[in-house]
Motif scaffolding. Structure first.
Motif, PDB file in Angstrom:
ATOM      1  N   GLN A 169       3.218  14.586  27.420  1.00  0.00           N
ATOM      2  CA  GLN A 169       2.330  14.819  26.286  1.00  0.00           C
ATOM      3  C   GLN A 169       2.983  14.369  24.980  1.00  0.00           C
ATOM      4  OE1 GLN A 169       1.597  19.026  26.623  1.00  0.00           O
ATOM      5  NE2 GLN A 169      -0.138  18.762  28.021  1.00  0.00           N
ATOM      6  N   ALA A 170       4.275  14.668  24.826  1.00  0.00           N
ATOM      7  CA  ALA A 170       4.978  14.284  23.599  1.00  0.00           C
ATOM      8  C   ALA A 170       5.098  12.767  23.470  1.00  0.00           C
ATOM      9  CB  ALA A 170       6.367  14.927  23.574  1.00  0.00           C
ATOM     10  N   VAL A 171       5.369  12.096  24.585  1.00  0.00           N
ATOM     11  CA  VAL A 171       5.477  10.631  24.558  1.00  0.00           C
ATOM     12  C   VAL A 171       4.135  10.005  24.172  1.00  0.00           C
ATOM     13  CG1 VAL A 171       5.822   8.573  25.971  1.00  0.00           C
ATOM     14  CG2 VAL A 171       7.388  10.506  26.194  1.00  0.00           C
ATOM     15  N   LEU A 172       3.061  10.466  24.797  1.00  0.00           N
ATOM     16  CA  LEU A 172       1.736   9.923  24.497  1.00  0.00           C
ATOM     17  C   LEU A 172       1.343  10.193  23.047  1.00  0.00           C
ATOM     18  CD1 LEU A 172      -0.229  10.842  27.772  1.00  0.00           C
ATOM     19  CD2 LEU A 172       0.687   8.611  27.087  1.00  0.00           C
ATOM     20  N   ALA A 173       1.628  11.391  22.565  1.00  0.00           N
ATOM     21  CA  ALA A 173       1.301  11.722  21.173  1.00  0.00           C
ATOM     22  C   ALA A 173       2.101  10.855  20.205  1.00  0.00           C
ATOM     23  CB  ALA A 173       1.570  13.199  20.914  1.00  0.00           C
ATOM     24  N   THR A 174       3.370  10.603  20.518  1.00  0.00           N
ATOM     25  CA  THR A 174       4.203   9.751  19.658  1.00  0.00           C
ATOM     26  C   THR A 174       3.649   8.336  19.602  1.00  0.00           C
ATOM     27  OG1 THR A 174       6.171  11.058  20.208  1.00  0.00           O
ATOM     28  CG2 THR A 174       6.528   8.855  19.297  1.00  0.00           C
ATOM     29  N   LEU A 175       3.262   7.794  20.759  1.00  0.00           N
ATOM     30  CA  LEU A 175       2.690   6.449  20.797  1.00  0.00           C
ATOM     31  C   LEU A 175       1.377   6.387  20.022  1.00  0.00           C
ATOM     32  CD1 LEU A 175       3.350   5.476  24.532  1.00  0.00           C
ATOM     33  CD2 LEU A 175       4.607   4.718  22.504  1.00  0.00           C
ATOM     34  N   CYS A 176       0.579   7.439  20.116  1.00  0.00           N
ATOM     35  CA  CYS A 176      -0.699   7.464  19.390  1.00  0.00           C
ATOM     36  C   CYS A 176      -0.468   7.472  17.882  1.00  0.00           C
ATOM     37  CB  CYS A 176      -1.515   8.679  19.806  1.00  0.00           C
ATOM     38  SG  CYS A 176      -2.210   8.583  21.466  1.00  0.00           S
ATOM     39  N   VAL A 177       0.461   8.299  17.420  1.00  0.00           N
ATOM     40  CA  VAL A 177       0.764   8.353  15.982  1.00  0.00           C
ATOM     41  C   VAL A 177       1.284   7.001  15.506  1.00  0.00           C
ATOM     42  CG1 VAL A 177       2.231   9.404  14.219  1.00  0.00           C
ATOM     43  CG2 VAL A 177       1.171  10.841  15.973  1.00  0.00           C
ATOM     44  N   PHE A 178       2.159   6.386  16.302  1.00  0.00           N
ATOM     45  CA  PHE A 178       2.691   5.071  15.929  1.00  0.00           C
ATOM     46  C   PHE A 178       1.575   4.036  15.845  1.00  0.00           C
ATOM     47  CE2 PHE A 178       4.281   0.883  17.177  1.00  0.00           C
ATOM     48  CZ  PHE A 178       5.293   0.692  16.242  1.00  0.00           C
ATOM     49  N   ALA A 179       0.686   4.014  16.835  1.00  0.00           N
ATOM     50  CA  ALA A 179      -0.403   3.034  16.866  1.00  0.00           C
ATOM     51  C   ALA A 179      -1.352   3.228  15.689  1.00  0.00           C
ATOM     52  CB  ALA A 179      -1.163   3.135  18.184  1.00  0.00           C
ATOM     53  N   VAL A 180      -1.713   4.477  15.400  1.00  0.00           N
ATOM     54  CA  VAL A 180      -2.628   4.743  14.274  1.00  0.00           C
ATOM     55  C   VAL A 180      -1.969   4.356  12.956  1.00  0.00           C
ATOM     56  CG1 VAL A 180      -3.787   6.574  12.982  1.00  0.00           C
ATOM     57  CG2 VAL A 180      -3.903   6.549  15.479  1.00  0.00           C
ATOM     58  N   THR A 181      -0.693   4.685  12.801  1.00  0.00           N
ATOM     59  CA  THR A 181       0.021   4.346  11.570  1.00  0.00           C
ATOM     60  C   THR A 181       0.108   2.838  11.382  1.00  0.00           C
ATOM     61  OG1 THR A 181       1.352   6.367  11.815  1.00  0.00           O
ATOM     62  CG2 THR A 181       2.141   4.705  10.263  1.00  0.00           C
ATOM     63  N   LEU A 182       0.421   2.110  12.453  1.00  0.00           N
ATOM     64  CA  LEU A 182       0.495   0.657  12.374  1.00  0.00           C
ATOM     65  C   LEU A 182      -0.863   0.057  12.043  1.00  0.00           C
ATOM     66  CD1 LEU A 182       2.100  -1.956  12.714  1.00  0.00           C
ATOM     67  CD2 LEU A 182       1.635  -1.849  15.174  1.00  0.00           C
ATOM     68  N   LEU A 184      -3.329   1.486  10.380  1.00  0.00           N
ATOM     69  CA  LEU A 184      -3.638   1.783   8.975  1.00  0.00           C
ATOM     70  C   LEU A 184      -2.862   0.861   8.038  1.00  0.00           C
ATOM     71  CD1 LEU A 184      -3.721   5.693   9.022  1.00  0.00           C
ATOM     72  CD2 LEU A 184      -5.665   4.132   8.782  1.00  0.00           C
ATOM     73  N   PHE A 185      -1.613   0.598   8.387  1.00  0.00           N
ATOM     74  CA  PHE A 185      -0.813  -0.306   7.551  1.00  0.00           C
ATOM     75  C   PHE A 185      -1.346  -1.726   7.626  1.00  0.00           C
ATOM     76  CE2 PHE A 185       2.691  -3.340   7.139  1.00  0.00           C
ATOM     77  CZ  PHE A 185       3.140  -3.031   5.859  1.00  0.00           C
ATOM     78  N   ALA A 186      -1.647  -2.189   8.849  1.00  0.00           N
ATOM     79  CA  ALA A 186      -2.126  -3.564   9.024  1.00  0.00           C
ATOM     80  C   ALA A 186      -3.462  -3.778   8.326  1.00  0.00           C
ATOM     81  CB  ALA A 186      -2.247  -3.891  10.513  1.00  0.00           C
ATOM     82  N   SER A 187      -4.300  -2.747   8.281  1.00  0.00           N
ATOM     83  CA  SER A 187      -5.610  -2.871   7.630  1.00  0.00           C
ATOM     84  C   SER A 187      -5.530  -2.719   6.116  1.00  0.00           C
ATOM     85  CB  SER A 187      -6.572  -1.820   8.194  1.00  0.00           C
ATOM     86  OG  SER A 187      -6.139  -0.514   7.858  1.00  0.00           O
ATOM     87  N   GLY A 188      -4.368  -2.346   5.620  1.00  0.00           N
ATOM     88  CA  GLY A 188      -4.199  -2.176   4.184  1.00  0.00           C
ATOM     89  C   GLY A 188      -4.669  -0.840   3.655  1.00  0.00           C
ATOM     90  N   PHE A 256       7.584  -0.354   7.918  1.00  0.00           N
ATOM     91  CA  PHE A 256       6.713  -1.532   8.019  1.00  0.00           C
ATOM     92  C   PHE A 256       6.733  -2.335   6.717  1.00  0.00           C
ATOM     93  CE2 PHE A 256       3.923   1.102  11.107  1.00  0.00           C
ATOM     94  CZ  PHE A 256       4.785   0.798  12.153  1.00  0.00           C
ATOM     95  N   THR A 257       6.706  -1.625   5.598  1.00  0.00           N
ATOM     96  CA  THR A 257       6.723  -2.293   4.297  1.00  0.00           C
ATOM     97  C   THR A 257       8.023  -3.057   4.091  1.00  0.00           C
ATOM     98  OG1 THR A 257       5.294  -0.574   3.350  1.00  0.00           O
ATOM     99  CG2 THR A 257       6.540  -1.948   1.807  1.00  0.00           C
ATOM    100  N   ALA A 258       9.150  -2.418   4.423  1.00  0.00           N
ATOM    101  CA  ALA A 258      10.450  -3.069   4.261  1.00  0.00           C
ATOM    102  C   ALA A 258      10.563  -4.297   5.156  1.00  0.00           C
ATOM    103  CB  ALA A 258      11.571  -2.078   4.573  1.00  0.00           C
ATOM    104  N   ILE A 259      10.048  -4.202   6.384  1.00  0.00           N
ATOM    105  CA  ILE A 259      10.094  -5.346   7.300  1.00  0.00           C
ATOM    106  C   ILE A 259       9.255  -6.496   6.757  1.00  0.00           C
ATOM    107  CG2 ILE A 259       9.408  -6.142   9.594  1.00  0.00           C
ATOM    108  CD1 ILE A 259      10.049  -3.282  10.576  1.00  0.00           C
ATOM    109  N   THR A 260       8.056  -6.191   6.274  1.00  0.00           N
ATOM    110  CA  THR A 260       7.180  -7.228   5.719  1.00  0.00           C
ATOM    111  C   THR A 260       7.840  -7.911   4.528  1.00  0.00           C
ATOM    112  OG1 THR A 260       5.215  -6.009   6.432  1.00  0.00           O
ATOM    113  CG2 THR A 260       4.915  -7.672   4.719  1.00  0.00           C
TER     114      THR A 260
END
Length: 301
Positions: A169-182, A184-188, A256-260
């Protein structure tokens, strides 16, 4: 926690200086349009100026034949790997390597819980060392990932015995948070501003101070659990955990910002390791906080 390497003065100087290869116009890219084995004319012949170079003195207005122009334009463009610049592919590849080492270490720690504490100590020390080093060290970053894997595997195994299925459950939740955050960042829709960074730093200082105070309370027997893990103050523990998850998500946005910015500024390729380190630190932090929240929820059913 946000990647401190990207915020260091040395990294900022590298990105905006010649070492950072900040502009193609100021570089000599390798390959056919640089002086070298492929760019030199055969002995006894007059060398023709290459694309992007000035004609030699004494040959103003040098003309190219159609065959020469066709040959020049047919050459592949120099990519980040050719110019020694940081690229998204480099960051992704190195992040995958560090995360794979975390997984390998976690598999060992899962079966050998006694390595959890040594892994946590080694990971903490190397985390600080890597954060404050002026130049990224791939070896130390990889050792850090393996050590943190031992810690994560050990603590996940202990929690799994108490609440079966909690690790998945923790692994899946972590991946979900990462995907949603990415996303949101990619969409601006989620960007870093000076004001938000100040708020983040204040919240981080408060969270760190609270963690230290709680740790001392545990050491002196005032409480026997971190943030209400065993039911003492479940609402407080849940609130602190949710705040930590939000801070970790914002830290991902900062990464993500620093990498960009690093890719766009043409930062040296070695800083791909710094990016991988920053993302790994944040993802580990995010996983631990989500694991603790799930433990609070399941421990108070």
């Amino acid at each position: 926690m946000a990647n401190p390497v990207f915020n260091s003065k040395n990294f900022q100087e590298q990105m905006h200086s010649g070492d950072g290869r900040g502009g193609a116009a100021t570089q000599q890219a390798p390959g056919w349009y640089q002086g070298g084995s492929r760019g030199q004319a055969p002995q006894g012949q007059t060398q023709q100026p290459q694309f992007g170079q000035r004609a030699p003195q004494g040959q103003p207005g040098q003309q190219y034949t159609p065959e020469q122009l066709e040959q020049m334009y047919a050459q592949p463009a120099a990519g980040p790997a050719d110019t020694g610049r940081m690229s998204y592919n480099d960051v992704i590849a190195k992040t995958v390597i560090t995360l794979l080492l975390v997984v390998v270490g976690a598999a060992v720690g899962w079966n050998m819980p006694a390595l959890m504490l040594p892994g946590a100590i080694v990971g903490l020390v190397l985390g600080l060392v890597n954060a404050f080093k002026r130049e990224p060290s791939p070896v130390l970053i990889l050792i850090y990932a393996a050590a943190q894997g031992l810690f994560l595997g050990g603590i996940s195994g202990v929690f799994e015995q108490m609440w079966p299925g909690i690790a998945v459950q923790a692994v899946l939740a972590t991946l979900c948070v990462f995907a949603v955050t990415l996303a949101l960042f990619a969409s601006g829709k989620w960007r870093v501003s000076k004001k938000s960074v100040k708020i983040f730093m204040v919240a981080m200082i408060g969270y760190a101070l609270f963690s230290v105070v709680n740790l001392f309370l545990m050491l002196f027997g005032v409480t026997d659990a971190m943030f209400g893990l065993r039911g003492e103050f479940p609402l407080l523990g849940l609130g602190i955990g949710l705040l930590a998850v939000f801070l970790a998500a914002f830290s991902l946005i900062m990464d993500f910002t620093a990498i960009t910015q690093g890719v766009q500024a043409g930062a040296p390729q070695k800083y791909s390791w710094s990016a991988a380190f920053g993302l790994t630190v944040t993802l580990i932090w995010l996983y631990v906080e989500i694991l603790r929240i799930l433990a609070i929820l399941r421990g108070n059913d």
